[in-house]
Design an enzyme around this catalytic site. Sequence first.
Site: not given
Length: 383
Positions: A98, A164, A257, A267, A278
């Site tokens: 990513q 991430h 979310e 959060y 997973y």
Amino acid sequence: MKPVAVAVAGFLVAVTTACSGDTARSGALGPATAEDDDTWPFRVVEVDRLDDPWAMAFLPDSDDLLITERTGTLHLRDGGTGNRIEVSGTPEVAVAGQGGLGDVLPAPSYAEDGLVYLSWVEEGDGGTGAAVGRARLVTGEDEAALEDLEVIWRQTPKTGGDGHFSHRLAFSPDGRHLFVSSGERQQGAPAQDTSNTLGTIVRLTLDGEPAPGNPLADEGGVSAEIWSWGHRNPLGLEFAPDGTLWSSEMGPEGGDELNLVEAGANYGWPEVSNGSDYGGGEIPDHEEGDGYAAPAAWWTPSISPGSLMIYGGDLFDGWTGDAFLGALSGEALVRVDLDGSSATRAEVFDLGERIRAVEEGPDGAIWLLEDAGAGRLLRLTPA
């Protein structure tokens, strides 16, 4: 187009000739056309194609568009001609998983100084991490460059792995603060540890310093940067017209979310989630009184929200102030009705491709970037 979730409308695809740099695959004309014209809320025009697009931003008072590609290229697309030029002077980026070149935003002061802010993934001691920098965008005839690029913020600490990073950017409505989303790098536990900035949203001055008045300012160090924590992978970050800050966040298996982001709020990740680990491992759901901020809206199964735009225009009747999420695994544009601090899932438009970015154009049109593999730049206008 088939109905999905609450309500789905079809759309018309009108294909135009791609501009310079076109990397279209032969015959790839996109989704099918709906049968009932009366149900179409918008029409879609393909205006360009790219290899691996990630983010886009219009220059102030202009139709010109900056577009990043994860592999490290920054484009400047002329709003009049559609021609694209590559912007030189971009940072060296670590491209894996990513990671790569990420977000781009003109500074609040762009009209005076030409500054733009960018995020990317860099290598360093301990592995890789997100970085944010700023530079002057200098343009000439058929050329553009970033000059005097300086790094103003780094995700702390760098770690192994290539997921991430998040690194979405948003400026406060008064133009005084820069907010950056910082993913938890698939580590989980650091999101509950406020001695680092993994799994947080940080609030900075425009120079990248901790903003005065942050919730943990008295703790000093990187803790003083933190605005909220307990986040997993917030890939959307946007202010609504009423000044509230919202973030779209990828959950694990389910539990994606949409969060109203508030100072000092936790959060919950990885202690609570409306999804599962997973492989089927259970995570406690959000419950009232558990001490964690619950999402304003959530999705199970996953839609994989990769971006967030809150519509401020009036071109689309009834959509002003609504949130639009680009869904990756969901291959859709998702509309959420916002009313102050509440959010109600409204519509899912099944586009048949992974939607990486959503942006509002100067005239109120909605622009979409498809993910690598399709890579189309699309413009949506009312039918």
